[in-house]
Design a protein around this motif. Sequence first.
Motif, mmCIF file in Angstrom:
data_model
loop_
_atom_site.group_PDB
_atom_site.id
_atom_site.type_symbol
_atom_site.label_atom_id
_atom_site.label_comp_id
_atom_site.label_asym_id
_atom_site.label_seq_id
_atom_site.Cartn_x
_atom_site.Cartn_y
_atom_site.Cartn_z
ATOM 1 N N PRO A 72 0.836 -1.159 -0.112
ATOM 2 C CA PRO A 72 -0.171 0.001 -0.107
ATOM 3 C C PRO A 72 0.897 1.341 0.055
ATOM 4 O O PRO A 72 1.907 1.433 0.706
ATOM 5 C CB PRO A 72 -0.629 -0.152 1.226
ATOM 6 C CG PRO A 72 -0.035 -1.208 2.338
ATOM 7 C CD PRO A 72 0.825 -1.768 1.284
ATOM 8 N N ASN A 73 0.597 2.246 -0.801
ATOM 9 C CA ASN A 73 1.273 3.382 -0.944
ATOM 10 C C ASN A 73 0.934 4.338 0.337
ATOM 11 O O ASN A 73 -0.039 4.834 0.204
ATOM 12 C CB ASN A 73 1.039 4.042 -2.302
ATOM 13 C CG ASN A 73 2.018 5.217 -2.496
ATOM 14 O OD1 ASN A 73 2.712 5.809 -1.447
ATOM 15 N ND2 ASN A 73 2.089 5.921 -3.766
ATOM 16 N N THR A 74 1.992 4.281 1.300
ATOM 17 C CA THR A 74 1.800 5.327 2.367
ATOM 18 C C THR A 74 2.167 6.755 2.039
ATOM 19 O O THR A 74 2.283 7.629 3.088
ATOM 20 C CB THR A 74 2.565 4.583 3.622
ATOM 21 O OG1 THR A 74 3.904 4.656 3.292
ATOM 22 C CG2 THR A 74 1.989 3.374 3.807
ATOM 23 N N GLY A 75 2.955 6.979 0.819
ATOM 24 C CA GLY A 75 3.801 8.317 0.530
ATOM 25 C C GLY A 75 5.080 8.374 1.152
ATOM 26 O O GLY A 75 5.498 9.364 1.132
ATOM 27 N N LYS A 76 5.393 7.130 1.751
ATOM 28 C CA LYS A 76 6.678 7.026 2.371
ATOM 29 C C LYS A 76 7.682 6.633 1.454
ATOM 30 O O LYS A 76 7.441 5.605 0.744
ATOM 31 C CB LYS A 76 6.747 6.308 3.691
ATOM 32 C CG LYS A 76 7.893 6.404 4.361
ATOM 33 C CD LYS A 76 7.906 5.310 5.835
ATOM 34 C CE LYS A 76 8.643 5.761 6.849
ATOM 35 N NZ LYS A 76 8.512 5.177 7.869
ATOM 36 N N GLY A 110 19.381 10.075 1.616
ATOM 37 C CA GLY A 110 18.734 11.365 1.933
ATOM 38 C C GLY A 110 17.005 11.092 2.073
ATOM 39 O O GLY A 110 16.441 11.631 2.813
ATOM 40 N N LEU A 111 16.638 10.253 0.882
ATOM 41 C CA LEU A 111 15.105 10.230 0.819
ATOM 42 C C LEU A 111 14.563 9.233 1.453
ATOM 43 O O LEU A 111 13.396 9.539 1.956
ATOM 44 C CB LEU A 111 14.966 10.177 -0.681
ATOM 45 C CG LEU A 111 15.268 11.268 -1.598
ATOM 46 C CD1 LEU A 111 15.344 10.942 -3.224
ATOM 47 C CD2 LEU A 111 14.860 12.618 -1.371
ATOM 48 N N ILE A 112 15.401 8.164 1.864
ATOM 49 C CA ILE A 112 14.454 6.867 2.555
ATOM 50 C C ILE A 112 14.013 7.374 3.805
ATOM 51 O O ILE A 112 14.641 8.114 4.297
ATOM 52 C CB ILE A 112 15.596 5.896 2.675
ATOM 53 C CG1 ILE A 112 16.123 5.309 1.256
ATOM 54 C CG2 ILE A 112 14.939 4.737 3.344
ATOM 55 C CD1 ILE A 112 15.052 4.256 0.595
ATOM 56 N N GLY A 113 12.644 7.011 3.996
ATOM 57 C CA GLY A 113 11.855 7.048 5.158
ATOM 58 C C GLY A 113 11.333 8.553 5.235
ATOM 59 O O GLY A 113 10.321 8.895 6.025
ATOM 60 N N LYS A 114 11.678 9.363 4.273
ATOM 61 C CA LYS A 114 10.881 10.611 4.008
ATOM 62 C C LYS A 114 9.369 10.449 3.344
ATOM 63 O O LYS A 114 9.204 9.436 2.760
ATOM 64 C CB LYS A 114 11.549 11.733 3.376
ATOM 65 C CG LYS A 114 13.131 11.802 3.873
ATOM 66 C CD LYS A 114 12.991 12.497 5.412
ATOM 67 C CE LYS A 114 14.385 12.667 5.738
ATOM 68 N NZ LYS A 114 15.192 12.030 6.352
ATOM 69 N N THR A 115 8.558 11.404 3.510
ATOM 70 C CA THR A 115 7.051 11.400 2.639
ATOM 71 C C THR A 115 7.117 12.594 1.829
ATOM 72 O O THR A 115 7.717 13.481 1.832
ATOM 73 C CB THR A 115 6.158 11.393 3.776
ATOM 74 O OG1 THR A 115 6.139 12.447 4.616
ATOM 75 C CG2 THR A 115 6.261 10.104 4.693
ATOM 76 N N THR A 116 5.874 12.581 1.082
ATOM 77 C CA THR A 116 5.530 13.522 0.199
ATOM 78 C C THR A 116 5.452 14.807 0.948
ATOM 79 O O THR A 116 4.922 15.148 1.973
ATOM 80 C CB THR A 116 4.253 13.226 -0.659
ATOM 81 O OG1 THR A 116 4.304 11.943 -1.143
ATOM 82 C CG2 THR A 116 3.905 14.091 -1.600
ATOM 83 N N ASP A 117 5.848 15.913 0.274
ATOM 84 C CA ASP A 117 6.017 17.176 0.698
ATOM 85 C C ASP A 117 7.148 17.545 1.655
ATOM 86 O O ASP A 117 7.186 18.800 2.310
ATOM 87 C CB ASP A 117 4.826 17.852 1.404
ATOM 88 C CG ASP A 117 3.770 17.802 0.391
ATOM 89 O OD1 ASP A 117 3.948 17.893 -0.917
ATOM 90 O OD2 ASP A 117 2.475 17.512 0.702
ATOM 91 N N ASP A 118 7.836 16.712 2.262
ATOM 92 C CA ASP A 118 8.998 16.619 2.795
ATOM 93 C C ASP A 118 10.202 17.466 2.373
ATOM 94 O O ASP A 118 10.346 17.410 1.108
ATOM 95 C CB ASP A 118 9.743 15.336 3.616
ATOM 96 C CG ASP A 118 8.744 14.925 4.656
ATOM 97 O OD1 ASP A 118 7.808 15.431 5.235
ATOM 98 O OD2 ASP A 118 9.311 13.626 5.007
#
Length: 158
Positions: free
Chosen positions: A81-85, A129-137
């Motif tokens: 499921p896409n959580t945006g993460k 740097g991106l892993i674990g971040k979400t949309t709009d971060d």
Amino acid sequence: MSQIPMTVQGAEALRLELHELKSVKRPIIIQAIAEARAHGDLKENAEYHAAREQQGFCEGRIQDIEGKLSNAQIIDISKMPNTGKVIFGSTVTILNLDTDEQVTYRIVGDDEADIKNNLISVNSPIARGLIGKTTDDVVNITTPKGVVEFEITDVKYI
């Protein structure tokens, strides 16, 4: 050896290469060795030595691929499921806040990485740097040109 993360597409590409090496290249090399042997004296037979060297490279690559596939942890992101993460296998669109340049990357395993096709290794500085971040971060990533500020505009699990 530990598990190597790999996308479904990366594993399939390795399986295709392995099949090509075993069913096409290997028989061609064996035939070339047989023809070179027929020429006689093997000590000064350049064709024979070239074919044997080619055989060594081919067999080495076969072993390398088989080892990677046997240790692969194949991750099918499309079934999650896409959580945006941002996670391994996700496709991430980022916006450079300094230049307003937008780029889309897919985070893949080391063997699949190909910057020309926007496939970046999970171990690359950008992916880390991106892993674990979400949309709009907004993230700061150290690049060869210094620290660059990016905003994550989209995360897809495809």
